[in-house]
Write an enzyme that holds these catalytic residues in place. Structure first.
Site, PDB file in Angstrom:
ATOM      1  N   LYS A  37      10.590   0.431  10.354  1.00 23.11           N
ATOM      2  CA  LYS A  37      10.112   0.461   8.970  1.00 23.11           C
ATOM      3  C   LYS A  37       8.763   1.171   9.000  1.00 23.11           C
ATOM      4  O   LYS A  37       7.852   0.757   9.712  1.00 23.11           O
ATOM      5  CB  LYS A  37       9.945  -0.978   8.454  1.00 23.11           C
ATOM      6  CG  LYS A  37       9.189  -1.096   7.117  1.00 23.11           C
ATOM      7  CD  LYS A  37      10.064  -0.725   5.950  1.00 23.11           C
ATOM      8  CE  LYS A  37       9.359  -0.972   4.622  1.00 23.11           C
ATOM      9  NZ  LYS A  37       9.256  -2.391   4.280  1.00 23.11           N
ATOM     10  N   SER A  87       5.826   3.954   6.698  1.00 23.11           N
ATOM     11  CA  SER A  87       5.387   4.498   5.423  1.00 23.11           C
ATOM     12  C   SER A  87       6.132   5.805   5.146  1.00 23.11           C
ATOM     13  O   SER A  87       6.340   6.606   6.063  1.00 23.11           O
ATOM     14  CB  SER A  87       3.885   4.804   5.461  1.00 23.11           C
ATOM     15  OG  SER A  87       3.127   3.650   5.666  1.00 23.11           O
ATOM     16  N   HIS A 102       0.608  -4.661  -1.349  1.00 22.60           N
ATOM     17  CA  HIS A 102       1.399  -5.877  -1.205  1.00 22.60           C
ATOM     18  C   HIS A 102       0.810  -7.076  -1.941  1.00 22.60           C
ATOM     19  O   HIS A 102       0.475  -6.996  -3.118  1.00 22.60           O
ATOM     20  CB  HIS A 102       1.631  -6.185   0.278  1.00 22.60           C
ATOM     21  CG  HIS A 102       2.475  -5.171   0.979  1.00 22.60           C
ATOM     22  ND1 HIS A 102       3.403  -4.378   0.335  1.00 22.60           N
ATOM     23  CD2 HIS A 102       2.526  -4.793   2.278  1.00 22.60           C
ATOM     24  CE1 HIS A 102       3.998  -3.589   1.209  1.00 22.60           C
ATOM     25  NE2 HIS A 102       3.485  -3.815   2.392  1.00 22.60           N
TER      26      HIS A 102
END
EC number: 4.1.99.29
Length: 298
Positions: free
Chosen positions: A73, A75, A169
């Site tokens: 995972k 960016s 987040h």
């Protein structure tokens, strides 16, 4: 067979299974653990076993640039640097609306011209969105960019160590606890100027695995997402175990914001958002340009 030999045999089987497991890294954030819970715990039929490493996005970005691990995972901002070796999976990642990074300050309405801004990474989607926003709204240009761990940014802004901080987040839900103000919403700016969702985190897999295996991985990720939606309570222990003392209500908000239809399938709008971000960023000299088929999935 004696108990000792049985134990040895079991150990050998476990070691063999571990060696065959797909090596994957994703963050301990609630959206990632929610998405991968069913797959990581063997509840996705036909999916390969996973050998999971938990790491913050800045770490996984570096792993991708070094070609480490099978699946990561990362960016979206790092894609132009790694797409020769990795393929973008069409699911499992994070895009959305109303979920962009924020620029926080101690006082409202601060002019950021020449000011110091803390960011969690210069190889992040949040940073690209910030630079594109600043190019449009801070004609004089911001000042020094200071990279620091995400959890240190809000205290640094509160304590006056930096003039502003770029946060992502769960900070969307907690920044008021630090007495801070939201100067600007990078996602709102992006959505207003493009009409597209905000591309945040991508799932990539090594092209060397082959087209058939890449399609199996995409199917597995999609099935894991749907399993989480079908039975959200099944993932709760895994989510809260890794949520770094996050309030369960904040964890639920986090999941609700970042796990959506684009997680199940990027679709036309998702791909347009990714290409749009990286094309604009390349035009500003922030990333290398993408090739015409760079985002194509086998």
């Amino acid at each position: 067979m004696s108990p000792e030999k049985l134990s040895e045999s079991e150990s050998e089987s476990e070691a063999e299974a571990e060696s065959e497991a797909l090596k994957i890294a994703y963050s301990p954030c609630p959206n990632d653990t929610f998405v991968f819970d069913a797959w990581a715990h063997g509840r996705v039929p036909g999916a390969p076993a996973l050998d999971v490493t938990f790491a913050d996005i800045d770490i996984t970005n570096g792993m991708a640039e070094r070609g480490e691990l099978d699946v990561l995972k990362v960016s979206y901002a790092v894609l132009p640097y790694v797409l020769d070796e990795y393929a973008l999976l069409p699911c499992g990642g994070a895009l959305g609306r109303g979920c962009g990074p924020l620029v926080l300050t101690r006082e409202p309405g601060v002019d950021l011209t020449g000011r110091t801004v803390a960011v969690p990474s210069e190889r992040s989607t949040a940073y690209l969105l910030f630079r594109l926003w600043a190019a449009d709204t801070v004609p004089g240009g911001v000042g020094e960019i200071v990279v620091m761990p995400f959890h240190e940014i809000m205290p640094a802004v509160r304590d006056g160590k930096v003039d502003a901080g770029l946060v992502i987040h769960e900070a969307r839900f907690t920044y008021r606890n630090y007495g801070l103000h939201s100067l600007a919403d990078m996602g709102e700016h992006w959505e207003t100027t493009t009409g597209l969702p905000i591309p945040l985190g991508a799932i990539i897999a090594k092209r060397s695995l082959g087209a058939e295996e890449l399609r199996r991985l995409a199917d597995s990720a999609r099935a894991s997402v749907r399993a989480a939606w079908d039975d959200p309570e099944a993932s709760r222990p895994y989510v809260l175990e890794h949520a770094q003392e996050m309030d369960p209500k904040v964890a639920d908000q986090h999941i609700g914001l970042y796990v959506n239809e684009f997680t199940a399938d990027l679709g036309e709008d998702g791909y347009a958002a990714v290409r749009g971000l990286l094309t604009r960023a390349a035009a500003e000299g922030l990333v290398p340009p993408l090739g015409p088929d760079a985002l194509a999935f086998p």
